[in-house]
Design a protein around this motif. Structure first.
Motif, PDB file in Angstrom:
ATOM      1  N   TRP A 216      38.595   1.379 -10.241  1.00 43.82           N
ATOM      2  CA  TRP A 216      38.132   1.954 -11.497  1.00 43.82           C
ATOM      3  C   TRP A 216      38.534   1.098 -12.706  1.00 43.82           C
ATOM      4  O   TRP A 216      37.805   1.060 -13.702  1.00 43.82           O
ATOM      5  CB  TRP A 216      38.664   3.377 -11.676  1.00 43.82           C
ATOM      6  CG  TRP A 216      38.086   4.020 -12.920  1.00 43.82           C
ATOM      7  CD1 TRP A 216      38.746   4.313 -14.058  1.00 43.82           C
ATOM      8  CD2 TRP A 216      36.732   4.391 -13.120  1.00 43.82           C
ATOM      9  NE1 TRP A 216      37.889   4.852 -14.976  1.00 43.82           N
ATOM     10  CE2 TRP A 216      36.633   4.919 -14.427  1.00 43.82           C
ATOM     11  CE3 TRP A 216      35.590   4.346 -12.332  1.00 43.82           C
ATOM     12  CZ2 TRP A 216      35.443   5.381 -14.965  1.00 43.82           C
ATOM     13  CZ3 TRP A 216      34.405   4.815 -12.853  1.00 43.82           C
ATOM     14  CH2 TRP A 216      34.328   5.323 -14.152  1.00 43.82           C
ATOM     15  N   THR A 217      39.639   0.399 -12.608  1.00 46.95           N
ATOM     16  CA  THR A 217      40.009  -0.512 -13.699  1.00 46.95           C
ATOM     17  C   THR A 217      38.936  -1.574 -13.888  1.00 46.95           C
ATOM     18  O   THR A 217      38.532  -1.879 -15.019  1.00 46.95           O
ATOM     19  CB  THR A 217      41.359  -1.182 -13.407  1.00 46.95           C
ATOM     20  OG1 THR A 217      42.393  -0.181 -13.388  1.00 46.95           O
ATOM     21  CG2 THR A 217      41.702  -2.223 -14.478  1.00 46.95           C
ATOM     22  N   GLY A 218      38.452  -2.147 -12.780  1.00 53.76           N
ATOM     23  CA  GLY A 218      37.389  -3.135 -12.885  1.00 53.76           C
ATOM     24  C   GLY A 218      36.087  -2.542 -13.388  1.00 53.76           C
ATOM     25  O   GLY A 218      35.422  -3.121 -14.262  1.00 53.76           O
ATOM     26  N   VAL A 219      35.720  -1.362 -12.856  1.00 55.87           N
ATOM     27  CA  VAL A 219      34.466  -0.716 -13.273  1.00 55.87           C
ATOM     28  C   VAL A 219      34.508  -0.341 -14.750  1.00 55.87           C
ATOM     29  O   VAL A 219      33.562  -0.602 -15.516  1.00 55.87           O
ATOM     30  CB  VAL A 219      34.199   0.536 -12.411  1.00 55.87           C
ATOM     31  CG1 VAL A 219      33.019   1.336 -12.972  1.00 55.87           C
ATOM     32  CG2 VAL A 219      33.912   0.123 -10.965  1.00 55.87           C
ATOM     33  N   ALA A 220      35.600   0.281 -15.177  1.00 58.39           N
ATOM     34  CA  ALA A 220      35.704   0.736 -16.569  1.00 58.39           C
ATOM     35  C   ALA A 220      35.731  -0.449 -17.534  1.00 58.39           C
ATOM     36  O   ALA A 220      35.112  -0.407 -18.602  1.00 58.39           O
ATOM     37  CB  ALA A 220      36.961   1.584 -16.752  1.00 58.39           C
ATOM     38  N   THR A 221      36.434  -1.511 -17.150  1.00 59.79           N
ATOM     39  CA  THR A 221      36.502  -2.678 -18.037  1.00 59.79           C
ATOM     40  C   THR A 221      35.111  -3.252 -18.275  1.00 59.79           C
ATOM     41  O   THR A 221      34.749  -3.594 -19.409  1.00 59.79           O
ATOM     42  CB  THR A 221      37.415  -3.750 -17.434  1.00 59.79           C
ATOM     43  OG1 THR A 221      38.741  -3.208 -17.289  1.00 59.79           O
ATOM     44  CG2 THR A 221      37.467  -4.985 -18.318  1.00 59.79           C
ATOM     45  N   LEU A 222      34.311  -3.381 -17.212  1.00 65.89           N
ATOM     46  CA  LEU A 222      32.956  -3.911 -17.361  1.00 65.89           C
ATOM     47  C   LEU A 222      32.045  -2.931 -18.097  1.00 65.89           C
ATOM     48  O   LEU A 222      31.228  -3.320 -18.939  1.00 65.89           O
ATOM     49  CB  LEU A 222      32.367  -4.235 -15.981  1.00 65.89           C
ATOM     50  CG  LEU A 222      33.048  -5.380 -15.214  1.00 65.89           C
ATOM     51  CD1 LEU A 222      32.447  -5.528 -13.821  1.00 65.89           C
ATOM     52  CD2 LEU A 222      32.919  -6.677 -15.988  1.00 65.89           C
ATOM     53  N   ALA A 223      32.180  -1.637 -17.787  1.00 70.22           N
ATOM     54  CA  ALA A 223      31.281  -0.645 -18.391  1.00 70.22           C
ATOM     55  C   ALA A 223      31.518  -0.493 -19.885  1.00 70.22           C
ATOM     56  O   ALA A 223      30.559  -0.407 -20.672  1.00 70.22           O
ATOM     57  CB  ALA A 223      31.457   0.702 -17.689  1.00 70.22           C
ATOM     58  N   TYR A 224      32.780  -0.489 -20.306  1.00 70.30           N
ATOM     59  CA  TYR A 224      33.073  -0.303 -21.722  1.00 70.30           C
ATOM     60  C   TYR A 224      32.694  -1.524 -22.571  1.00 70.30           C
ATOM     61  O   TYR A 224      32.654  -1.432 -23.796  1.00 70.30           O
ATOM     62  CB  TYR A 224      34.553   0.019 -21.922  1.00 70.30           C
ATOM     63  CG  TYR A 224      34.905   1.461 -21.636  1.00 70.30           C
ATOM     64  CD1 TYR A 224      34.284   2.498 -22.327  1.00 70.30           C
ATOM     65  CD2 TYR A 224      35.873   1.783 -20.685  1.00 70.30           C
ATOM     66  CE1 TYR A 224      34.604   3.822 -22.063  1.00 70.30           C
ATOM     67  CE2 TYR A 224      36.205   3.103 -20.416  1.00 70.30           C
ATOM     68  CZ  TYR A 224      35.570   4.113 -21.103  1.00 70.30           C
ATOM     69  OH  TYR A 224      35.878   5.420 -20.847  1.00 70.30           O
ATOM     70  N   ARG A 225      32.421  -2.657 -21.934  1.00 72.17           N
ATOM     71  CA  ARG A 225      31.967  -3.817 -22.697  1.00 72.17           C
ATOM     72  C   ARG A 225      30.579  -3.603 -23.286  1.00 72.17           C
ATOM     73  O   ARG A 225      30.232  -4.193 -24.309  1.00 72.17           O
ATOM     74  CB  ARG A 225      31.952  -5.057 -21.801  1.00 72.17           C
ATOM     75  CG  ARG A 225      33.321  -5.604 -21.470  1.00 72.17           C
ATOM     76  CD  ARG A 225      33.181  -6.844 -20.593  1.00 72.17           C
ATOM     77  NE  ARG A 225      34.494  -7.383 -20.226  1.00 72.17           N
ATOM     78  CZ  ARG A 225      34.663  -8.429 -19.406  1.00 72.17           C
ATOM     79  NH1 ARG A 225      33.596  -9.041 -18.892  1.00 72.17           N
ATOM     80  NH2 ARG A 225      35.874  -8.843 -19.123  1.00 72.17           N
ATOM     81  N   ASP A 226      29.778  -2.782 -22.615  1.00 69.22           N
ATOM     82  CA  ASP A 226      28.404  -2.518 -23.064  1.00 69.22           C
ATOM     83  C   ASP A 226      28.398  -1.312 -23.993  1.00 69.22           C
ATOM     84  O   ASP A 226      28.684  -0.192 -23.555  1.00 69.22           O
ATOM     85  CB  ASP A 226      27.510  -2.246 -21.852  1.00 69.22           C
ATOM     86  CG  ASP A 226      26.045  -2.109 -22.239  1.00 69.22           C
ATOM     87  OD1 ASP A 226      25.732  -2.160 -23.452  1.00 69.22           O
ATOM     88  OD2 ASP A 226      25.216  -1.941 -21.331  1.00 69.22           O
ATOM     89  N   PRO A 227      28.100  -1.500 -25.275  1.00 67.61           N
ATOM     90  CA  PRO A 227      28.116  -0.357 -26.209  1.00 67.61           C
ATOM     91  C   PRO A 227      27.198   0.788 -25.793  1.00 67.61           C
ATOM     92  O   PRO A 227      27.488   1.955 -26.081  1.00 67.61           O
ATOM     93  CB  PRO A 227      27.655  -0.981 -27.532  1.00 67.61           C
ATOM     94  CG  PRO A 227      27.996  -2.432 -27.411  1.00 67.61           C
ATOM     95  CD  PRO A 227      27.796  -2.756 -25.967  1.00 67.61           C
TER      96      PRO A 227
END
Length: 393
Positions: free
Chosen positions: A50-61
């Motif tokens: 989830w750390t990897g998923v959340a980091t990538l997802a939150y990059r996209d506004p």
């Protein structure tokens, strides 16, 4: 604003990654004493993914909406609850931290960045409830120690403080953007003023001078050119802060929520070679409707001067900003009016003063005083109370 948001979300991602490392160290150290050691490593796997998923997802506004925020909070909530199954009741009662340790604060930070202190505190309360449920499920609610309470308090403070700091940072960035915009507008105004001064104003001044020298119809043309020159000088001389208040300006307390407009530039725009307008150096804000109605009443008074006092008459407009009211006076050096003239005009259907001036100001909760005498000109004083204006419009 995009730059600030990107920096905030990068900070949350960095915290999440560092907290994951800490959680891995704690799980590795305590796994030998778990009731279900494999469960501890499974939770660590969930945290890592989830750390990897959340980091990538939150990059996209476009993805920073409720679905991602809810999923983030749900993962943190579930990992906290898993502690009741993986840990032993004795360790939980002794105050051993939950499996994700401080990693769960990343969810609180994400909510605070997304929605300020309210969402930050909401996320903290949800995760605080998860910590209490761990003790309830493990049957150790009566032995809950200071460690759990301290963790809940820290989550609450993180959501509150970070949410408030984010709000203040965004407001500061908005003010900075506005200041940059005003500086750019000032530079453009100065550039245009230089070009106008070097061309249009000089031509108008020459037409005024030559027209006065030629006389006849040319003199009238010169007079009109002089009026336009004065109006144009007033326009380009107004600073960027003297214009109408921006549409996003916050309402003043007691205004009933209506946007405000600076009354001063609405009046200075009516200046000409025969009309002198004097206003305070600072803005005179009024609710937008009230400011425009007062300006219209002044325009009506100046129109009466032009109609009834002749071409050579002069008028003076004075704007005064009091603590609880705004006063505008219009004075001319015309022939004045005999007693009863206004009443006779109203009786015969000429309602310029009665409706265009008195009616407008009366609807705003203000008063109009007219002083005139034959040979002494006329002075119209309009007073509008701020609070009454706000409640009526």
């Amino acid at each position: 604003m995009a730059g600030l948001d990107a920096a905030l979300w990068r900070s949350v991602a960095v915290y999440r990654a560092l907290a994951l490392v800490y959680a891995a160290v704690v799980i590795g150290k305590n796994s030998g004493g778990y009731a279900h050691p494999l469960g501890g490593w499974a939770v660590l796997g969930v945290l890592t993914v989830w750390t990897g998923v959340a980091t990538l997802a939150y990059r996209d506004p476009s993805r920073r909406g409720w679905p991602l925020l809810a999923a983030d909070l749900a993962v943190a909530f579930g990992c906290i609850l898993a502690t009741a199954w993986v840990e032993t009741a004795g360790h939980i009662a002794a105050g051993r931290p939950t499996l994700p340790v401080s990693w769960v604060a990343a969810s609180v930070l994400a909510w605070a960045v997304a929605g300020g202190r309210r969402l930050g505190v909401t996320a903290a309360l949800v995760l605080g409830a998860a910590n209490l449920l761990v003790h309830a499920v493990a049957g150790t609610a009566g032995g809950m120690g200071n460690t759990t309470l301290n963790g809940i308090v820290l989550l609450f403070l993180a959501g509150l403080v970070v949410g408030q700091v984010v709000r203040l940072a965004r407001e500061a960035e908005a003010r900075l953007a506005r200041a940059v915009e005003l500086e750019a507008a000032t530079r453009e105004r100065e550039r245009l003023a230089r070009r106008i001064h070097d061309s249009v104003l000089q031509v108008l001044a020459m037409v005024q001078r030559r027209g006065g020298e030629a006389g006849g119809e040319a003199a009238e043309l010169g007079r009109l050119a002089g009026e336009q020159e004065a109006a144009l000088r007033a326009l380009i001389g107004a600073g960027p802060g003297t214009g109408p208040a921006p549409a996003a300006a916050a309402p003043r307390p007691g205004d009933g929520g209506e946007r405000e407009t600076d009354l001063a530039p609405l009046l200075t725009g009516q200046a000409s070679a025969s009309v002198t307008v004097s206003t305070p150096a600072t803005p005179v804000p009024l609710p937008e409707h009230a400011a425009r109605e007062v300006a219209a009443a002044v325009a009506a008074a100046l129109d009466n001067v032009r109609r009834h006092c002749g071409d050579g008459a002069r008028a003076w407009v004075l704007l005064e900003d009091g603590p609880g009211e705004v006063t505008v006076s219009v004075r001319d050096d015309g022939p004045g009016m005999p007693p009863g003239r206004l009443d006779d005009a109203a009786a015969s259907g000429r309602l310029g003063v009665a409706q265009s001036i008195r009616g407008r100001v009366r609807d705003l909760g203000g008063t109009v005083s007219i002083v005139s005498a034959p040979g002494e000109g006329t002075e119209i004083e309009m007073t509008v109370p701020r609070r009454s204006v706000a409640s009526r419009v």
